[in-house]
Design an enzyme around this catalytic site. Structure first.
Site, PDB file in Angstrom:
ATOM      1  N   CYS A   1       0.870  -1.115  -0.042  1.00 40.06           N
ATOM      2  CA  CYS A   1       0.013   0.038   0.066  1.00 40.06           C
ATOM      3  C   CYS A   1       0.916   1.282  -0.097  1.00 40.06           C
ATOM      4  O   CYS A   1       1.970   1.072   0.316  1.00 40.06           O
ATOM      5  CB  CYS A   1      -0.883   0.035   1.328  1.00 40.06           C
ATOM      6  SG  CYS A   1      -1.779  -1.602   1.168  1.00 40.06           S
TER       7      CYS A   1
ATOM      8  N   TYR B   1      -5.021 -13.666  -4.219  1.00 41.46           N
ATOM      9  CA  TYR B   1      -4.600 -13.145  -3.076  1.00 41.46           C
ATOM     10  C   TYR B   1      -5.090 -13.675  -1.619  1.00 41.46           C
ATOM     11  O   TYR B   1      -6.672 -13.812  -1.534  1.00 41.46           O
ATOM     12  CB  TYR B   1      -4.759 -11.604  -3.002  1.00 41.46           C
ATOM     13  CG  TYR B   1      -4.194 -10.872  -1.544  1.00 41.46           C
ATOM     14  CD1 TYR B   1      -3.202 -11.435  -0.888  1.00 41.46           C
ATOM     15  CD2 TYR B   1      -5.037  -9.898  -1.424  1.00 41.46           C
ATOM     16  CE1 TYR B   1      -2.619 -10.645   0.248  1.00 41.46           C
ATOM     17  CE2 TYR B   1      -4.709  -9.101  -0.124  1.00 41.46           C
ATOM     18  CZ  TYR B   1      -3.672  -9.367   0.467  1.00 41.46           C
ATOM     19  OH  TYR B   1      -3.153  -8.599   1.796  1.00 41.46           O
TER      20      TYR B   1
ATOM     21  N   HIS C   1      -2.949 -11.600   4.999  1.00 45.19           N
ATOM     22  CA  HIS C   1      -3.079 -10.416   5.678  1.00 45.19           C
ATOM     23  C   HIS C   1      -4.443 -10.594   6.294  1.00 45.19           C
ATOM     24  O   HIS C   1      -5.126  -9.423   6.916  1.00 45.19           O
ATOM     25  CB  HIS C   1      -2.935  -9.176   4.886  1.00 45.19           C
ATOM     26  CG  HIS C   1      -1.515  -9.136   4.336  1.00 45.19           C
ATOM     27  ND1 HIS C   1      -1.176  -8.661   3.243  1.00 45.19           N
ATOM     28  CD2 HIS C   1      -0.477  -9.083   5.312  1.00 45.19           C
ATOM     29  CE1 HIS C   1       0.223  -8.620   3.287  1.00 45.19           C
ATOM     30  NE2 HIS C   1       0.647  -8.806   4.260  1.00 45.19           N
TER      31      HIS C   1
ATOM     32  N   ASP D   1       3.171  -9.360   9.262  1.00 45.27           N
ATOM     33  CA  ASP D   1       3.967  -9.168   8.095  1.00 45.27           C
ATOM     34  C   ASP D   1       4.927  -8.016   8.090  1.00 45.27           C
ATOM     35  O   ASP D   1       6.206  -8.330   7.791  1.00 45.27           O
ATOM     36  CB  ASP D   1       2.917  -9.236   6.970  1.00 45.27           C
ATOM     37  CG  ASP D   1       3.805  -9.438   5.526  1.00 45.27           C
ATOM     38  OD1 ASP D   1       4.956 -10.073   5.348  1.00 45.27           O
ATOM     39  OD2 ASP D   1       3.522  -8.960   4.484  1.00 45.27           O
TER      40      ASP D   1
END
Ligand code: ADP
Ligand code: SF4
Length: 693
Positions: A31, A170, A173, A266
């Protein structure tokens, strides 16, 4: 300079399905607070990374259907063909430099909220949406699953049409539907999509197959998967379901991009995790698949990167933050300029941009986010515009960066520092528990300054106004920093606190200077960043009882933005600190202090030995004030400008001080457009669909 041949392996070409990466440097999706809101800024930022040598450059999360909307997070978007040109701009920028572009498709599900589209979020079973927001996600039926699969295919096709080389499926997260299907705690379905791990991974498998069917011959289909959630048996573990997923899907995707989930696991900061902290969790993946593997772990050591490849931990060195701090890291390795690498310090100021919905910034790299709007390049800078000689007073982050960037422009620069070491307040801050890597901000700049013959450094040189005037410089930058107040004035107290006196009351500077404290030591945190909690750790390590209190609702409240808050609070609990929230300081007695509840005005007393007030800093403006107070004397001395920069202008983040120093250097000898923004803006085009439009 020549490259050490041991590093050659990092420049192997690696095949990813139908495409080939030119080296092993892989900028994983991250991001950036720009996304589709600031599309050219985002495209330029990615393009600079490709220019800097990252063989693969990926997007941030890219939501591909309005029912999986992740707004207000500022991310990429491919809801319809209308969005393709934005993503194509990024792809073109990446291709221009010979790198592959990857698109991380995401479907938020219960983690997405659908705040813009107002659709009801979907999940494997009915559950509340993530966080504390009212509202629930509904359970998906078979038609919903078919629709989701089709939407993902359409998203992949749009990614292909935008020119991407790699498209992601994906499941990481804890931010997306596919992970919710895999995680048993989210998925209690009783049909073929729930129950056994084979069933819980079924949708993921189908989506990979769908994606390959749609675009497989032209693009690589990558999987990003969080193999461990650090939740023990309750979550996905690298020895349980995480491993089972990789075994079940083994060679189906073209690439495995594996990491820890959630994002705060992460992207742990240096305060809580060393470089390579993910290796124990992902080291086995290559044994299970023949497809290339990407691993991350805040890698900045080139030797470590080589050893990861040689040991068979991964094929690609994945990086988000190291690529933000130094977009030219691969080029520097290639050219044997290891000393020039600007290593990430692991502070997560970059992450805070995403949480605060703004273009990202970086402590180490002041050009981050400014590539397009100001045209700042991380390696190149305009040549000097005059033969002016410049004095920089103060060798903290602001002064170091100003002197470095001015020197890079070619100016004759003198840096004068009062102390016997360069680094300013960083010298003490980086001695606080967990912050040693922050010294890289200082060390990289000192290393670069030593390579600049046109920059002279004078230590032990505390300058006053008279001395500055005598030197005969054209421009003077005052970077004299700041120090913490000792009187409690700050956000919650605009006037002095009752009972304030000198005895047993300390500022953070006092503690960092090593003053003797007496327990119990009470720390008042009205600053809300790292200072109070690191002081608590330092003082507790000296054997004192520590009591921490704050007007906020939790410890170090602002660090929610750096994703450190839960770990900081846990650490203070773990070392036995007493914690009080929602309290301000109303009265200071000799042996006790009075706290006031911020909601009810209820008061209570607690015992104290020493009291440490962490509230605000005062800028050291004396030298600046003395100089600008006598304009005639400045003119006589031939000084054309005097500017305060960094903490001397307004104390703030180290990132702000570095940026302030950099900006000073960039803007010297330019006209500052005071009446307009000093940067380009991208104004959204108005729709023609309007009465009379
Ligand atoms: P910033 O974060 O803005 O760089 P710091 O507080 O880290 O600020 O650094 C300021 C530096 O300026 C310190 O190293 C301090 O010793 C130095 N300094 C302060 N006053 C003077 C002065 N009058 N002459 C030279 N150096 C000074
Ligand atoms: Fe690294 Fe901090 Fe820059 Fe993020 S802001 S890339 S953590 S130095």
């Amino acid at each position: 300079m020549t490259r050490d041949s041991r590093y050659d392996v990092l420049f192997d070409e690696i095949k990813i399905g139908p495409v080939t990466a030119r080296n092993r440097f892989y900028q994983v999706p991250h991001c950036n607070g720009m996304g589709t809101e600031y599309p050219s800024a985002m495209a330029a930022m990615r393009s600079v990374k490709a220019e800097g040598g990252w063989g693969v450059v990926c997007t941030e999360e890219c939501d591909f259907h309005h029912t999986g909307d992740i707004a207000p997070a500022i991310e990429a978007r491919l809801w319809s063909d209308q969005d393709i040109p934005i993503m194509a701009r990024m792809v073109d920028g990446v291709h221009e430099h010979g790198s592959l572009a990857g698109c991380e498709l995401v479907y938020g599900g219960a983690a997405g909220h659908n705040r813009v589209s107002r659709e009801i979020p979907m999940a494997p079973v009915a559950i509340p949406v993530e966080g504390t927001e009212p509202g629930q996600a509904r359970a998906m039926d078979k038609q919903d699953i078919r629709n989701f699969r089709r939407w993902h295919q359409q998203g992949a096709i749009r990614a292909r049409d935008a020119g991407f080389d790699i498209v992601y499926v994906y499941a990481g997260h804890n931010l997306c539907l596919l992970q919710h299907f895999i995680a048993a705690r989210y998925n209690q379905r009783t049909d073929e999509y729930g129950g056994s791990i084979e069933n819980r991974v079924r949708l993921m498998k189908e989506v990979i197959e769908d994606t390959k069917e749609a675009v497989g011959g032209t693009m690589a289909v990558a999987v990003r998967f969080g193999v461990d959630e650090l939740l023990g048996e309750e979550g996905i573990t690298s020895y349980g379901d995480g491993r089972a997923v990789v075994e079940l899907l083994a060679d189906l995707p073209d690439l495995w991009d594996v990491n820890l989930s959630e994002w705060e696991n992460d992207s742990q900061t240096a305060r809580f995790a060393e470089e390579g902290f993910q290796e124990p969790f992902v080291g086995w993946v290559k044994e299970v698949t023949k497809k290339p593997v990407v691993a991350v772990g805040r890698y900045t050591s080139v030797d470590r990167m080589v050893s990861l490849v040689n040991k068979g931990v991964c094929d690609f060195i994945g990086a988000a933050r190291p690529s933000i701090a130094d977009p030219f890291l691969p080029t520097k390795v290639k050219e044997g300029r290891i000393d020039d690498i600007r290593e990430c310090i692991g502070c997560n100021i970059c992450v805070s941009g995403d949480f605060m919905f703004m273009p990202m910034r970086c402590t180490q790299n002041p050009t981050k986010g400014e590539e397009w709007r100001r045209g700042w390049h991380p390696e190149r800078i305009e040549d000097k515009a005059s033969d002016s000689r410049v004095l920089v007073v103060g060798g903290g982050p602001a002064g170091l960066e100003a002197a470095r960037a001015l020197g890079q422009r070619g100016y004759e620069v003198t840096l004068a520092e009062a102390g016997t070491e360069l680094g300013g307040h960083l010298n003490q801050v980086s001695e606080l528990p967990g912050l040693s890597s922050w010294a890289r901000v200082r060390d990289w700049r000192i290393g670069q300054l030593h390579k600049l013959p046109n920059v002279e450094i004078f230590m032990d040189s505390k300058l006053d106004a008279q001395q500055v005037r005598e030197f005969g410089f054209d421009h003077v930058a005052i970077a004299t920093g700041s120090s913490w107040r000792r009187d409690g004035i700050g956000r919650s107290h605009r006037t002095p606190i009752e009972g304030l006196h000198e005895d047993g009351i300390f500022s953070p500077n006092d503690i960092m200077d090593g003053v003797e404290v007496e327990g119990p030591v009470v720390i008042y945190d009205d600053d809300h960043y790292f200072m109070a909690s690191t002081l608590a750790e330092k003082i507790a390590a000296q054997g004192h009882k520590v009591i921490y209190f704050t007007p906020a609702a939790d410890v170090a409240h602002w660090t929610h933005n750096t994703m450190e808050q839960p770990r900081i609070q846990y650490r203070l609990m773990d070392i036995g600190c007493d914690l009080y929230f929602g309290k301000t300081l109303s009265t200071i007695g000799d042996q006790e202090i009075e706290l006031t509840c911020v909601y009810s005005d209820n008061r209570s007393w607690i015992d104290r030995g020493s009291l440490v007030l962490v509230t605000m800093r005062d800028a050291h403006t004396q030298l600046y004030d003395d100089l600008v107070a006598d304009q005639d004397a400045l003119q006589t001395a031939g000084i054309k400008s005097v500017k305060a920069i960094g903490d001397c202008l307004a104390p703030g983040l180290i990132a702000a001080a570095v940026y302030g120093g950099h900006r000073y250097a960039r803007e010297l000898d330019t006209d500052e457009p005071l009446d307009e923004p000093p940067f380009r803006r991208e104004v959204v085009g108005l729709s023609s669909d309007w009465p009379g439009g």
